[in-house]
Design a protein around this motif. Structure first.
Motif, PDB file in Angstrom:
ATOM      1  N   LEU A 292       0.814  -1.182   0.123  1.00  0.00           N
ATOM      2  CA  LEU A 292      -0.178  -0.020  -0.029  1.00  0.00           C
ATOM      3  C   LEU A 292       0.841   1.368  -0.025  1.00  0.00           C
ATOM      4  O   LEU A 292       0.409   2.290  -0.778  1.00  0.00           O
ATOM      5  CB  LEU A 292      -0.863  -0.030   1.238  1.00  0.00           C
ATOM      6  N   LEU A 293       2.062   1.103   0.826  1.00  0.00           N
ATOM      7  CA  LEU A 293       2.903   2.414   0.736  1.00  0.00           C
ATOM      8  C   LEU A 293       3.395   2.760  -0.638  1.00  0.00           C
ATOM      9  O   LEU A 293       3.351   3.795  -0.993  1.00  0.00           O
ATOM     10  CB  LEU A 293       4.050   2.251   1.705  1.00  0.00           C
ATOM     11  N   LEU A 294       4.008   1.493  -1.192  1.00  0.00           N
ATOM     12  CA  LEU A 294       4.550   1.563  -2.619  1.00  0.00           C
ATOM     13  C   LEU A 294       3.352   2.216  -3.425  1.00  0.00           C
ATOM     14  O   LEU A 294       3.743   3.103  -4.521  1.00  0.00           O
ATOM     15  CB  LEU A 294       5.105   0.351  -3.033  1.00  0.00           C
ATOM     16  N   ALA A 295       2.385   1.516  -3.265  1.00  0.00           N
ATOM     17  CA  ALA A 295       1.106   1.947  -4.216  1.00  0.00           C
ATOM     18  C   ALA A 295       0.823   3.576  -4.076  1.00  0.00           C
ATOM     19  O   ALA A 295       0.599   4.315  -5.233  1.00  0.00           O
ATOM     20  CB  ALA A 295      -0.088   1.126  -4.135  1.00  0.00           C
ATOM     21  N   CYS A 296       0.971   4.114  -2.881  1.00  0.00           N
ATOM     22  CA  CYS A 296       0.549   5.602  -2.887  1.00  0.00           C
ATOM     23  C   CYS A 296       1.983   6.121  -3.237  1.00  0.00           C
ATOM     24  O   CYS A 296       1.636   7.176  -4.112  1.00  0.00           O
ATOM     25  CB  CYS A 296       0.351   5.722  -1.373  1.00  0.00           C
ATOM     26  N   ALA A 297       3.087   5.805  -2.914  1.00  0.00           N
ATOM     27  CA  ALA A 297       4.423   6.651  -3.368  1.00  0.00           C
ATOM     28  C   ALA A 297       4.384   6.898  -4.772  1.00  0.00           C
ATOM     29  O   ALA A 297       5.028   7.720  -5.395  1.00  0.00           O
ATOM     30  CB  ALA A 297       5.367   6.209  -2.500  1.00  0.00           C
ATOM     31  N   LYS A 298       4.192   5.712  -5.425  1.00  0.00           N
ATOM     32  CA  LYS A 298       4.531   5.595  -6.859  1.00  0.00           C
ATOM     33  C   LYS A 298       2.851   5.746  -7.794  1.00  0.00           C
ATOM     34  O   LYS A 298       3.076   5.537  -9.028  1.00  0.00           O
ATOM     35  CB  LYS A 298       4.964   3.979  -7.068  1.00  0.00           C
ATOM     36  N   SER A 299       2.076   5.909  -7.185  1.00  0.00           N
ATOM     37  CA  SER A 299       0.656   6.158  -7.787  1.00  0.00           C
ATOM     38  C   SER A 299       0.360   4.875  -8.800  1.00  0.00           C
ATOM     39  O   SER A 299      -0.097   5.052  -9.991  1.00  0.00           O
ATOM     40  CB  SER A 299       0.863   7.553  -8.641  1.00  0.00           C
ATOM     41  N   VAL A 300       0.303   3.851  -8.387  1.00  0.00           N
ATOM     42  CA  VAL A 300       0.542   2.700  -8.890  1.00  0.00           C
ATOM     43  C   VAL A 300      -1.095   2.582  -9.636  1.00  0.00           C
ATOM     44  O   VAL A 300      -1.219   2.309 -10.926  1.00  0.00           O
ATOM     45  CB  VAL A 300       0.610   1.201  -8.301  1.00  0.00           C
ATOM     46  N   ALA A 301      -2.101   2.678  -8.771  1.00  0.00           N
ATOM     47  CA  ALA A 301      -3.281   2.465  -9.112  1.00  0.00           C
ATOM     48  C   ALA A 301      -3.618   3.351 -10.011  1.00  0.00           C
ATOM     49  O   ALA A 301      -4.384   3.235 -11.030  1.00  0.00           O
ATOM     50  CB  ALA A 301      -4.315   2.536  -8.050  1.00  0.00           C
ATOM     51  N   VAL A 302      -3.157   4.774 -10.032  1.00  0.00           N
ATOM     52  CA  VAL A 302      -3.738   6.022 -10.946  1.00  0.00           C
ATOM     53  C   VAL A 302      -3.051   5.716 -12.133  1.00  0.00           C
ATOM     54  O   VAL A 302      -3.992   5.990 -13.325  1.00  0.00           O
ATOM     55  CB  VAL A 302      -3.521   7.282 -10.147  1.00  0.00           C
ATOM     56  N   LEU A 303      -1.940   5.411 -12.120  1.00  0.00           N
ATOM     57  CA  LEU A 303      -1.249   5.357 -13.364  1.00  0.00           C
ATOM     58  C   LEU A 303      -1.599   4.061 -14.131  1.00  0.00           C
ATOM     59  O   LEU A 303      -1.972   4.131 -15.403  1.00  0.00           O
ATOM     60  CB  LEU A 303       0.487   5.168 -13.251  1.00  0.00           C
ATOM     61  N   ASN A 304      -2.015   2.854 -13.508  1.00  0.00           N
ATOM     62  CA  ASN A 304      -2.609   1.779 -13.952  1.00  0.00           C
ATOM     63  C   ASN A 304      -3.921   2.202 -15.006  1.00  0.00           C
ATOM     64  O   ASN A 304      -4.407   1.886 -16.012  1.00  0.00           O
ATOM     65  CB  ASN A 304      -2.847   0.595 -13.152  1.00  0.00           C
ATOM     66  N   GLU A 305      -4.841   3.055 -14.239  1.00  0.00           N
ATOM     67  CA  GLU A 305      -6.008   3.319 -14.618  1.00  0.00           C
ATOM     68  C   GLU A 305      -5.934   4.179 -15.916  1.00  0.00           C
ATOM     69  O   GLU A 305      -6.539   4.032 -16.919  1.00  0.00           O
ATOM     70  CB  GLU A 305      -7.070   3.794 -13.802  1.00  0.00           C
ATOM     71  N   ARG A 306      -4.984   5.075 -15.937  1.00  0.00           N
ATOM     72  CA  ARG A 306      -4.571   6.084 -16.760  1.00  0.00           C
ATOM     73  C   ARG A 306      -4.246   5.151 -18.276  1.00  0.00           C
ATOM     74  O   ARG A 306      -4.583   5.603 -19.314  1.00  0.00           O
ATOM     75  CB  ARG A 306      -3.492   7.107 -16.295  1.00  0.00           C
ATOM     76  N   MET A 307      -3.384   4.578 -17.899  1.00  0.00           N
ATOM     77  CA  MET A 307      -2.655   3.431 -18.997  1.00  0.00           C
ATOM     78  C   MET A 307      -3.911   2.635 -19.643  1.00  0.00           C
ATOM     79  O   MET A 307      -3.834   2.634 -20.927  1.00  0.00           O
ATOM     80  CB  MET A 307      -1.599   2.427 -18.445  1.00  0.00           C
ATOM     81  N   HIS A 308      -4.697   2.237 -18.979  1.00  0.00           N
ATOM     82  CA  HIS A 308      -5.915   1.381 -19.597  1.00  0.00           C
ATOM     83  C   HIS A 308      -6.614   2.115 -20.342  1.00  0.00           C
ATOM     84  O   HIS A 308      -7.381   1.879 -21.347  1.00  0.00           O
ATOM     85  CB  HIS A 308      -6.353   0.551 -18.477  1.00  0.00           C
ATOM     86  N   ALA A 309      -6.656   3.516 -20.181  1.00  0.00           N
ATOM     87  CA  ALA A 309      -7.619   4.597 -20.681  1.00  0.00           C
ATOM     88  C   ALA A 309      -6.830   5.016 -21.897  1.00  0.00           C
ATOM     89  O   ALA A 309      -7.320   6.032 -22.583  1.00  0.00           O
ATOM     90  CB  ALA A 309      -8.241   5.520 -19.798  1.00  0.00           C
TER      91      ALA A 309
END
Length: 300
Positions: A106-123
């Motif tokens: 969760l820390l890495l997901a927040c620091a590296k914006s993993v979920a947001v970037l994944n959603e943006r890439m899929h879009a």
């Protein structure tokens, strides 16, 4: 023996061969548990889901031990158990590796914006020219709680080159790379705050509007402990104001989280459904630990 869940790991069930085992189902209510206690009068309850209160204990006059499938015993009325001579035990540390790994995820997901970037890439977006994430090396992590889980997170953070602060008045054998501090230093100095303490009457709402305001601007908050440690409206306000840069949350004030929860749709809040301790390995470790703890009491 009553299991407040739909199943138990096979190695744990094998330890309970001498007992009739009754399962309460995957989401038993307190009333369900009371009814099953009244019907079966168990000598032991292994608590996976649901709450065990005084009514359940009174419905089971033969009850001698309540064993938690995991480490957190806040769903058990410990005062009522003590008043009735019923022991409460927990499989402390059985899921420590799983929870610590999830906290770091969760820390890495927040620091590296993993979920947001994944959603943006899929879009179909490519944000290489505009995105910058947080580098954790050289940053300070503040741990509230330094038990089996907190210590594992501390070791991971140290291996990543982070400075590690911790508040835990009960911790012993603290590693030399961990600096023990008071809570005000956690708020004041941490770039990341990760919660690893039990929920008690004294620390409910520990992260409040006041404590969040005392934190460094842009702090990241991680909670794999108990939802009641955080004032959720205060956290949401701090996220929206930018005082908190991101939050990774695995536990919540009310579970399961209801539809249209205020956290839903907030891109800087990464959510998981209280599954930090849910791995195939931890499932076996917690089940075996809970079964052994119950048997230890029953067998004296």
């Amino acid at each position: 023996m009553l299991i407040t869940g739909a199943d138990l790991a096979a190695p744990a069930l094998a330890l309970l061969d001498d007992y009739e085992v009754v399962f309460a189902g995957k989401a038993p209510s307190p009333d369900d548990i009371v009814a099953l206690c009244r019907r079966h009068d168990p000598v032991a309850i292994i608590v996976r889901y649901g709450k065990v209160g005084a009514a359940a204990m009174d419905a089971a006059p033969s009850l001698r031990v309540i064993s938690k499938h995991g480490s957190g015993t806040d769903t058990i009325d410990k005062a009522a158990a003590a008043a009735r001579g019923i022991q409460v035990v927990a499989a402390a540390g059985a899921n420590a590796a799983a929870v610590a790994e999830h906290a770091m995820a969760l820390l890495l997901a927040c620091a590296k914006s993993v979920a947001v970037l994944n959603e943006r890439m899929h879009a179909g977006h490519w944000d290489k020219a505009t995105h910058k994430s947080m580098e954790l090396e050289g940053r300070t992590v503040g741990l509230v709680g330094l038990g089996a889980i907190g210590l594992r997170v501390a070791r991971m953070a140290d291996a990543m080159g982070m400075r590690v602060l911790a508040f835990d008045p009960y911790a012993k054998d603290v590693p030399p790379f961990v600096q023990r501090v008071e809570l005000d230093a956690i708020w004041r100095e941490s770039d990341v705050i990760s919660l690893h303490c039990p929920l008690t009457a004294d620390n409910a709402g520990l992260l409040s509007a006041a404590t969040l305001a005392a934190c460094k601007p842009g702090v990241i908050v991680v909670n794999t402990a108990r939802g009641g440690l955080i004032d959720e409206p205060a956290l949401l306000a701090a996220i929206r104001s930018g005082q908190v840069a991101g939050a990774g949350l695995d536990s919540f004030a009310e579970e399961p989280m209801t539809p249209a929860h205020p956290f839903h749709g907030e891109p800087r809040i990464t959510l998981s459904p209280h599954v930090a301790g849910v791995t195939a390995d931890a499932y076996v470790k917690m089940g075996v630990g809970a079964a052994r703890n119950a048997l230890a009491v029953l067998h004296g």
